[in-house]
Design a protein around this motif. Structure first.
Motif, short mmCIF file in Angstrom:
data_model
loop_
_atom_site.label_atom_id
_atom_site.label_comp_id
_atom_site.label_asym_id
_atom_site.label_seq_id
_atom_site.Cartn_x
_atom_site.Cartn_y
_atom_site.Cartn_z
N UNK A 495 0.86 -1.11 -0.15
CA UNK A 495 0.03 -0.05 -0.17
C UNK A 495 0.93 1.42 -0.03
N UNK A 496 2.08 1.19 0.49
CA UNK A 496 2.82 2.13 0.75
C UNK A 496 3.96 2.51 -0.11
N UNK A 514 8.58 -1.18 -8.23
CA UNK A 514 7.36 -1.81 -7.94
C UNK A 514 7.22 -2.10 -6.38
N UNK A 515 6.03 -2.50 -5.99
CA UNK A 515 5.81 -2.78 -4.48
C UNK A 515 6.25 -4.45 -4.40
N UNK A 516 5.95 -4.80 -3.39
CA UNK A 516 6.36 -6.16 -2.81
C UNK A 516 5.55 -7.37 -3.93
N UNK A 517 4.23 -7.08 -4.16
CA UNK A 517 3.37 -8.11 -4.87
C UNK A 517 3.96 -7.94 -6.40
N UNK A 518 4.25 -6.85 -6.85
CA UNK A 518 5.12 -6.78 -8.11
C UNK A 518 6.10 -7.66 -8.12
N UNK A 519 7.20 -7.47 -7.03
CA UNK A 519 8.49 -8.26 -7.11
C UNK A 519 8.29 -9.95 -7.16
#
Length: 622
Positions: A495-496, A514-519
């Motif tokens: 989210x952040x 990107x964020x963690x899900x992207x990674x």
């Protein structure tokens, strides 16, 4: 089959009841989460259910033929014992055989080793031994000869979790099991609990974990328990419905209370002899009407100091400890509005990098250049410091009695505490009597009071309740300065943050956009978690050079909030339109009313069309 039953249990501290007459049942196969605000008594309730803390009233019964495993929030072991002794200190004969096998392996005694192998063979314990190896490896406990006293608090918590999982009890009671785990460990534990035929009762703030593991959510709120048969998403939906109903009931009770109060005042002599049932009902109505929900949706808007053009520059910084490189020639220039998540295994060097950024640690090579206007706010995994006998509000007033907000307004220390979920009745509490999560919240409050423009949060989600996390997230989404977050909370990171520093082998740090899900999706697509940064950069470059498929820019936080708001506004307009259409179809209105209703529908259609166009525009951008 009922595994655990709690009937009318109550617990008090001094003359204050923490909760009264709670009833709870746990059946075989349930994976139940206990959630609630910090300080409501979740840990106390867990220790009562686990048989550690005595209760004042009621009873707790556990089915006789099942084994219970309990992971406490802060495990306490004999510091002189090696990890191996702690892990296999139970009475399970299979565990004892595996312990003897491990000790024989380390001893170098061939006869002892042969006897140990024979014992493991006779008990068919090789599968058990393999599972032990898996648990220890996944939780980062490679050396079982280390003494517990030399380990950090996080390492001891992981040893305690490993011990409970190795014992393979029928009923697992876990208090904050994801604390002190890195992201890969959290994901492994999530999968492990999902695939094991175990009945589970846990306290956790990890919302992804709740959603994927638990099938029953129990909320402890204002001394009462509310049970929801479903995952976390279902709980959110049903809780909103419950709170709306409760608010309506309180409003009705207040209206009735005003009428009954007038009756009571007009008949003072009759109360002793007449209409006793009505007097009793008045007292019940009075109690209901007096209910007040603490508003935990107050917006945090803390002032930040101005941030200049030069922030922090890392010029090929490196750090080694002995022969081990933890940061290898890392290069990065921070920009205004950077929102970075840091992920990696425990011990990879995350805190080392943070300490070099703030100047608490000098790099072995390279240089860290900090701008003159940078004011760090560094939230660490350390205990809260306070004086014995110090109260919450006095501790805050030691820093400032008046706090400036981002809007230019000022608030008192008491109002500021209120925004951090410390209502007036809690502000006079002695700090030592606060829960772990409440102390962490105070620590965060103190850091924000210093008006930082570069926030570094090292595992800020540990011990914080979900309500606090939601408020903190809203604040951080609007924080104007630079933000670095180290966290195992995947929802919090997603989210952040806009991009990640990913700690890989040999101190190498990947800068991932990107964020963690992207990674995680990137790793899954490439089927190789060890793809180097060069490969990733080449892929990104190739994509950017293809004019036929331009990369969509991400919505800003302001635009994201606007998109969410539009969805609610459109739904509200649709409801209003339906009401006027129903009136028109009823045919009971006058000519003037019918004309007015038709006009209202026309205006609502125009508003809906305008909002739909903006919604489509934002949706395509995202």
């Amino acid at each position: 089959m009922n595994y655990l039953s709690a009937e009318n249990i109550s617990k008090s501290f001094g003359d204050k009841w923490l909760f009264k007459d709670l009833t709870l049942g746990l059946s075989r196969g349930d994976k139940m989460a206990l959630i609630g605000a910090n300080g409501t008594g979740k840990t106390t309730l867990m220790t009562i259910l686990a048989g550690v803390t005595p209760l004042d009233k009621g009873s707790v019964s556990v089915r006789k033929d099942i084994r219970v495993g309990y992971l406490e929030q802060a495990p306490d072991f004999d510091g002189q014992l090696p990890v191996l002794e702690v892990l296999f200190s139970g009475n399970n004969p299979v565990a004892k055989a595996v312990k003897e096998y491990e000790e024989a392996l380390l001893s170098g005694d061939d006869k002892r080793f042969a006897a140990a192998i024979e014992k493991v063979d006779s008990l068919q314990a090789w599968d058990f031994e393999a599972r032990v190896k898996e648990i220890l490896g996944k939780l980062g406990i490679p050396d079982v000869t280390v003494k517990i006293g030399t380990m950090s608090g996080g390492q001891r918590k992981r040893v305690a979790l490993a011990k409970v999982l190795i014992e393979s009890p029928d009923l697992l009671i876990l208090d904050e099991p994801t604390n002190h785990l890195d992201l890969s460990m959290v994901e492994w534990l999530e999968n492990y609990l999902n695939t094991q035929n175990t009945t589970l009762l846990l306290v956790t703030h990890d919302r992804y974990f709740l959603d994927t593991v638990c099938n029953v959510i129990v909320e402890l709120d204002n001394g009462s328990l509310y049970t929801y048969k479903g995952n976390y998403a279902y709980f959110l939906e049903k809780k909103a419905e419950r709170e709306a109903i409760e608010a309506s009931e309180v409003d009705k009770a207040r209206n009735l209370y005003r009428k009954e109060l007038d009756w009571i005042r007009r008949q003072p002599k009759a109360r002793g002899t007449k209409a006793k049932y009505r007097v009793d009902a008045f007292e019940d109505t009075k109690e209901k009407a007096s209910q007040r929900k603490f508003d935990n949706q107050i917006e945090l808007n803390v002032k930040s100091a101005r941030l200049g053009s030069k922030i922090v520059e890392l010029h090929s910084v490196g750090k080694r400890f002995g022969n081990r490189t933890v940061v290898n020639n890392f290069l990065y220039t921070f920009k205004k509005g950077d929102r970075i998540g840091i992920v990696g295994k425990n011990g990879a060097g995350k805190s080392t990098l943070l300490n070099m950024i703030t100047g608490e640690l000098r790099p072995d090579n390279g240089q860290v250049v900090r701008g003159d206007t940078v004011q760090f706010g560094y939230y660490k995994q350390t205990d809260l410091e306070y004086k014995d006998g110090q109260r919450v509000v006095d501790w805050v007033k030691d820093v400032a009695e008046v706090i400036r907000l981002g809007t230019g307004q000022t608030v008192t220390a008491s109002q500021y505490l209120n925004a951090f979920l410390f209502p007036p009745h809690k502000q006079g509490t002695l700090i030592e009597k606060l829960s772990g999560g409440e102390k962490r919240r105070l620590q965060l409050l103190r850091i924000l009071m210093a008006e930082p423009n570069f926030l570094i949060l090292d595992e800020p989600t540990n011990d914080l309740d979900i309500t606090t996390l939601n408020i903190l997230e809203e604040f951080l989404m609007n924080f104007p300065g630079c933000l670095i977050i180290v966290s195992h909370d995947r929802y919090f990171l997603d989210r952040l943050v806009d991009h990640l520093f990913v700690f890989e082998d040999s101190g190498n740090i990947r800068d991932f956009p990107g964020n963690y899900t992207d990674y995680r999706n990137f790793l899954a697509e490439n089927n190789d978690p060890k793809n180097d940064a060069k490969t990733q950069a080449t892929t990104a470059s190739a994509k950017s050079e293809t004019p036929a498929a331009p990369t969509k820019r991400k919505l800003s936080y302001k635009e994201q909030k606007e998109l969410e708001s539009l969805e609610h506004e459109m739904a509200a307009l649709e409801k209003q339109k339906a009401i006027f259409i129903e009136k028109l179809n009823g045919g009971s209105g006058s000519h003037e009313e019918l004309t007015q209703w038709a006009k209202e529908i026309e205006q609502l259609n125009a508003k809906m069309e305008e909002k739909e166009m903006r919604w489509l525009e934002l949706s395509e951008m995202g």
